[in-house]
Motif scaffolding. Structure first.
Motif, PDB file in Angstrom:
ATOM      1  N   SER A   1       0.822  -1.205   0.000  1.00  0.00           N
ATOM      2  CA  SER A   1       0.000   0.000   0.000  1.00  0.00           C
ATOM      3  C   SER A   1       0.858   1.257   0.000  1.00  0.00           C
ATOM      4  O   SER A   1       1.674   1.470   0.887  1.00  0.00           O
ATOM      5  N   GLY A   2       0.677   2.076  -1.037  1.00  0.00           N
ATOM      6  CA  GLY A   2       1.402   3.330  -1.125  1.00  0.00           C
ATOM      7  C   GLY A   2       2.819   3.231  -1.629  1.00  0.00           C
ATOM      8  O   GLY A   2       3.490   4.258  -1.744  1.00  0.00           O
ATOM      9  N   GLN A   3       3.312   2.027  -1.942  1.00  0.00           N
ATOM     10  CA  GLN A   3       4.693   1.907  -2.432  1.00  0.00           C
ATOM     11  C   GLN A   3       4.843   2.664  -3.743  1.00  0.00           C
ATOM     12  O   GLN A   3       4.005   2.575  -4.632  1.00  0.00           O
ATOM     13  N   HIS A   4       5.939   3.414  -3.863  1.00  0.00           N
ATOM     14  CA  HIS A   4       6.149   4.207  -5.070  1.00  0.00           C
ATOM     15  C   HIS A   4       6.845   3.385  -6.152  1.00  0.00           C
ATOM     16  O   HIS A   4       7.847   2.715  -5.884  1.00  0.00           O
ATOM     17  N   ILE A   5       6.318   3.438  -7.363  1.00  0.00           N
ATOM     18  CA  ILE A   5       6.925   2.805  -8.532  1.00  0.00           C
ATOM     19  C   ILE A   5       7.354   3.914  -9.490  1.00  0.00           C
ATOM     20  O   ILE A   5       6.530   4.735  -9.903  1.00  0.00           O
ATOM     21  N   LEU A   6       8.632   3.957  -9.813  1.00  0.00           N
ATOM     22  CA  LEU A   6       9.144   4.949 -10.753  1.00  0.00           C
ATOM     23  C   LEU A   6       8.800   4.521 -12.174  1.00  0.00           C
ATOM     24  O   LEU A   6       9.112   3.398 -12.589  1.00  0.00           O
ATOM     25  N   ILE A   7       8.162   5.405 -12.907  1.00  0.00           N
ATOM     26  CA  ILE A   7       7.798   5.127 -14.298  1.00  0.00           C
ATOM     27  C   ILE A   7       8.722   5.903 -15.231  1.00  0.00           C
ATOM     28  O   ILE A   7       8.874   7.124 -15.100  1.00  0.00           O
ATOM     29  N   SER A   8       9.316   5.193 -16.170  1.00  0.00           N
ATOM     30  CA  SER A   8      10.128   5.808 -17.211  1.00  0.00           C
ATOM     31  C   SER A   8       9.441   5.585 -18.550  1.00  0.00           C
ATOM     32  O   SER A   8       8.955   4.483 -18.828  1.00  0.00           O
ATOM     33  N   ASP A   9       9.373   6.615 -19.364  1.00  0.00           N
ATOM     34  CA  ASP A   9       8.617   6.588 -20.623  1.00  0.00           C
ATOM     35  C   ASP A   9       9.571   6.631 -21.814  1.00  0.00           C
ATOM     36  O   ASP A   9      10.107   7.690 -22.152  1.00  0.00           O
ATOM     37  N   PRO A  10       9.807   5.483 -22.481  1.00  0.00           N
ATOM     38  CA  PRO A  10      10.680   5.461 -23.655  1.00  0.00           C
ATOM     39  C   PRO A  10       9.946   5.600 -24.990  1.00  0.00           C
ATOM     40  O   PRO A  10      10.447   5.160 -26.032  1.00  0.00           O
ATOM     41  N   SER A  11       8.756   6.225 -24.969  1.00  0.00           N
ATOM     42  CA  SER A  11       7.982   6.365 -26.214  1.00  0.00           C
ATOM     43  C   SER A  11       8.790   7.028 -27.327  1.00  0.00           C
ATOM     44  O   SER A  11       8.662   6.660 -28.507  1.00  0.00           O
ATOM     45  N   LEU A  12       9.589   8.034 -26.972  1.00  0.00           N
ATOM     46  CA  LEU A  12      10.339   8.794 -27.978  1.00  0.00           C
ATOM     47  C   LEU A  12      11.676   8.151 -28.320  1.00  0.00           C
ATOM     48  O   LEU A  12      12.469   8.727 -29.051  1.00  0.00           O
ATOM     49  N   ARG A  13      11.911   6.945 -27.797  1.00  0.00           N
ATOM     50  CA  ARG A  13      13.091   6.169 -28.168  1.00  0.00           C
ATOM     51  C   ARG A  13      12.645   4.829 -28.757  1.00  0.00           C
ATOM     52  O   ARG A  13      12.840   4.568 -29.930  1.00  0.00           O
ATOM     53  N   ASP A  14      11.990   3.991 -27.961  1.00  0.00           N
ATOM     54  CA  ASP A  14      11.519   2.705 -28.475  1.00  0.00           C
ATOM     55  C   ASP A  14      10.490   2.925 -29.578  1.00  0.00           C
ATOM     56  O   ASP A  14      10.450   2.194 -30.574  1.00  0.00           O
ATOM     57  N   GLY A  15       9.671   3.955 -29.416  1.00  0.00           N
ATOM     58  CA  GLY A  15       8.683   4.259 -30.445  1.00  0.00           C
ATOM     59  C   GLY A  15       9.294   4.670 -31.771  1.00  0.00           C
ATOM     60  O   GLY A  15       8.665   4.528 -32.824  1.00  0.00           O
ATOM     61  N   ASN A  16      10.523   5.154 -31.734  1.00  0.00           N
ATOM     62  CA  ASN A  16      11.196   5.536 -32.979  1.00  0.00           C
ATOM     63  C   ASN A  16      11.385   4.337 -33.907  1.00  0.00           C
ATOM     64  O   ASN A  16      11.426   4.486 -35.131  1.00  0.00           O
ATOM     65  N   HIS A  17      11.488   3.116 -33.326  1.00  0.00           N
ATOM     66  CA  HIS A  17      11.533   1.908 -34.162  1.00  0.00           C
ATOM     67  C   HIS A  17      10.296   1.830 -35.054  1.00  0.00           C
ATOM     68  O   HIS A  17      10.376   1.453 -36.227  1.00  0.00           O
ATOM     69  N   ALA A  18       9.141   2.147 -34.453  1.00  0.00           N
ATOM     70  CA  ALA A  18       7.860   1.958 -35.138  1.00  0.00           C
ATOM     71  C   ALA A  18       7.658   2.929 -36.291  1.00  0.00           C
ATOM     72  O   ALA A  18       6.814   2.689 -37.168  1.00  0.00           O
ATOM     73  N   VAL A  19       8.408   4.027 -36.299  1.00  0.00           N
ATOM     74  CA  VAL A  19       8.283   5.009 -37.389  1.00  0.00           C
ATOM     75  C   VAL A  19       9.602   5.139 -38.152  1.00  0.00           C
ATOM     76  O   VAL A  19       9.900   6.171 -38.734  1.00  0.00           O
ATOM     77  N   ARG A  20      10.377   4.047 -38.135  1.00  0.00           N
ATOM     78  CA  ARG A  20      11.649   3.982 -38.889  1.00  0.00           C
ATOM     79  C   ARG A  20      12.594   5.107 -38.485  1.00  0.00           C
ATOM     80  O   ARG A  20      13.272   5.681 -39.309  1.00  0.00           O
TER      81      ARG A  20
ATOM     82  N   ARG B   1       0.258   4.462 -25.707  1.00  0.00           N
ATOM     83  CA  ARG B   1      -0.379   3.533 -26.643  1.00  0.00           C
ATOM     84  C   ARG B   1       0.533   2.336 -26.953  1.00  0.00           C
ATOM     85  O   ARG B   1       0.370   1.673 -27.976  1.00  0.00           O
ATOM     86  N   GLY B   2       1.505   2.061 -26.101  1.00  0.00           N
ATOM     87  CA  GLY B   2       2.435   0.962 -26.350  1.00  0.00           C
ATOM     88  C   GLY B   2       3.452   1.266 -27.418  1.00  0.00           C
ATOM     89  O   GLY B   2       4.161   0.356 -27.878  1.00  0.00           O
ATOM     90  N   PHE B   3       3.573   2.529 -27.814  1.00  0.00           N
ATOM     91  CA  PHE B   3       4.415   2.963 -28.941  1.00  0.00           C
ATOM     92  C   PHE B   3       5.833   2.407 -28.804  1.00  0.00           C
ATOM     93  O   PHE B   3       6.619   2.850 -27.989  1.00  0.00           O
ATOM     94  N   GLY B   4       6.136   1.393 -29.631  1.00  0.00           N
ATOM     95  CA  GLY B   4       7.445   0.764 -29.554  1.00  0.00           C
ATOM     96  C   GLY B   4       7.629  -0.236 -30.676  1.00  0.00           C
ATOM     97  O   GLY B   4       6.771  -0.392 -31.551  1.00  0.00           O
ATOM     98  N   ALA B   5       8.755  -0.938 -30.626  1.00  0.00           N
ATOM     99  CA  ALA B   5       9.089  -1.891 -31.684  1.00  0.00           C
ATOM    100  C   ALA B   5       8.100  -3.055 -31.703  1.00  0.00           C
ATOM    101  O   ALA B   5       7.566  -3.465 -30.668  1.00  0.00           O
ATOM    102  N   GLY B   6       7.861  -3.592 -32.896  1.00  0.00           N
ATOM    103  CA  GLY B   6       7.031  -4.780 -33.049  1.00  0.00           C
ATOM    104  C   GLY B   6       5.621  -4.575 -32.537  1.00  0.00           C
ATOM    105  O   GLY B   6       4.908  -3.659 -32.947  1.00  0.00           O
ATOM    106  N   ALA B   7       5.192  -5.445 -31.608  1.00  0.00           N
ATOM    107  CA  ALA B   7       3.847  -5.354 -31.040  1.00  0.00           C
ATOM    108  C   ALA B   7       3.742  -4.260 -29.993  1.00  0.00           C
ATOM    109  O   ALA B   7       2.679  -4.059 -29.408  1.00  0.00           O
ATOM    110  N   GLY B   8       4.818  -3.568 -29.747  1.00  0.00           N
ATOM    111  CA  GLY B   8       4.803  -2.457 -28.813  1.00  0.00           C
ATOM    112  C   GLY B   8       5.133  -2.870 -27.391  1.00  0.00           C
ATOM    113  O   GLY B   8       5.429  -4.032 -27.102  1.00  0.00           O
ATOM    114  N   ASN B   9       5.084  -1.878 -26.496  1.00  0.00           N
ATOM    115  CA  ASN B   9       5.482  -2.047 -25.103  1.00  0.00           C
ATOM    116  C   ASN B   9       4.265  -2.052 -24.189  1.00  0.00           C
ATOM    117  O   ASN B   9       3.131  -1.974 -24.654  1.00  0.00           O
ATOM    118  N   ALA B  10       4.517  -2.117 -22.885  1.00  0.00           N
ATOM    119  CA  ALA B  10       3.433  -1.924 -21.923  1.00  0.00           C
ATOM    120  C   ALA B  10       2.835  -0.542 -22.147  1.00  0.00           C
ATOM    121  O   ALA B  10       3.560   0.448 -22.224  1.00  0.00           O
TER     122      ALA B  10
END
Length: 339
Positions: free
Chosen positions: A2-21, A224-233
């Motif tokens: 309860s209340g434990q903090h989870i750090l979220i990192s967003d690689p949409s603008l890196r992993d997602g770059n695979h998806a748009v060549r 939106r899961g923007f990433g390589a292949g089937a995408g990310n979480a």
């Protein structure tokens, strides 16, 4: 929990770059980062899909330089930290890390294949000596046992890594696979453990939850899961799921939902889906970034892309060996002609 903090990192603008060549532009990066800042995303990762310094004919030429993308992001981010992905060999300290420092990068995620942590020492040491945050990242982690992953992770910890992240680069894991590895890493390391999911088998959110239940305190998620292949979480799914389970992220729900809608509308060609080929990519344990080149090359040689993926998996091919896709397709074509 309860209340434990989870750090979220967003690689949409890196992993997602695979998806748009690798064609993301500074304007797109700036616009996304402004909204990520509003959503209180802790870390946004920017760059070529294979990390800074990776733009090339073999891996895909980016539409903009690393410097242009990083400067666009830095100008939009105030409280959100700016991160980069680094694979030694693609990136060098002189050509890539020093300019990244000048661009205001906060978090250096230094990555290697899951059994090759030795190559990261100079890069992790450089980032730490510069007063920056350094993560150690083990890619294609399904290719090593939990015990081997721990040995490699301990090297990264000894080099100065402040967090250890394992990547399910092929989308091969089921939740129990994740749980086993994270438990071993949490028990054997003195630094936080993180997890980066891909969605080839539809398990990215479940695998991320399994990771935090096993003791991980950092997760990656993409709009939106923007990433390589089937995408990310999916970032906008991951955050409310964590909140419902009682974890804290500090992220604004409405703003992260708006961020995902913006990404779909303004920076994505198509929303990642679990295609039939993505499933085979995950089952075969092949790097998700191979989806587009493998599909194209299989069509050129008139062979079944599923056969290409299973053969790549049998050979244990990893990112950086894109030339082997051509070799495999040619071999399959030749075998068919001789049959």
């Amino acid at each position: 929990m309860s209340g434990q903090h989870i750090l979220i990192s967003d690689p949409s603008l890196r992993d997602g770059n695979h998806a748009v060549r690798h064609q993301l532009t500074p304007d797109q990066v700036r616009a996304y980062c402004l909204r990520a800042e509003e959503a209180r995303i802790p870390v946004v990762e920017v760059g070529h899909g294979n990390g800074i310094g990776a733009s090339s004919l073999q891996l895909g030429e980016a539409a903009a330089t690393d410097g242009a993308l990083l400067e666009a992001a830095r100008g939009a981010l105030k409280n959100t930290q700016l991160g980069v992905h680094i694979i030694p060999g693609f990136a060098t300290i002189e050509k890539d890390l020093k300019p990244a420092l000048d661009s205001g990068v906060d978090v250096f995620r230094v990555a290697s294949h899951c059994t090759e942590a030795d190559i990261t020492e100079r890069f992790i040491t450089f980032a730490r000596n510069a007063g920056k945050t350094a993560y150690g990242v083990l890619m294609m982690s399904h290719m090593a046992s939990p015990e081997v992953l721990l040995e490699e992770a301990q090297k990264m910890e000894a080099y100065g890594a402040e967090t250890l992240v394992i990547m399910d680069s092929a989308g091969n894991y089921l939740p129990e696979d994740v749980r086993q590895r994270i438990e071993v890493l949490v028990e054997g390391l003195g630094i936080p453990v993180g997890f980066h999911a891909h969605n080839n088998l539809g398990c990215a959110i479940a695998n991320s939850v399994a990771a935090v239940e096993a003791g991980a305190t950092m997760l990656d998620g993409c709009a939106r899961g923007f990433g390589a292949g089937a995408g990310n979480a999916q970032l906008e799914v991951l955050v409310p799921v964590l909140h419902r389970l009682g974890y804290e992220t500090g992220i604004d729900l409405y703003k992260v939902l708006d961020l995902a809608s913006f990404a779909e509308r303004e920076i994505m060609d198509v929303v990642p889906i679990i295609s039939s080929t993505s499933v085979v990519s995950g089952l075969s344990g092949v790097f998700s970034g191979f989806l587009k080149p493998a599909t194209r090359i299989a069509e050129d040689f008139d062979v079944d892309v599923r056969d290409v993926f299973f053969e790549l998996g049998r050979r244990g091919i990893v990112a950086g060996q894109e030339d082997i896709i051509l070799e495999v397709a040619a071999d399959l074509s030749k075998r068919r002609q001789l049959a």
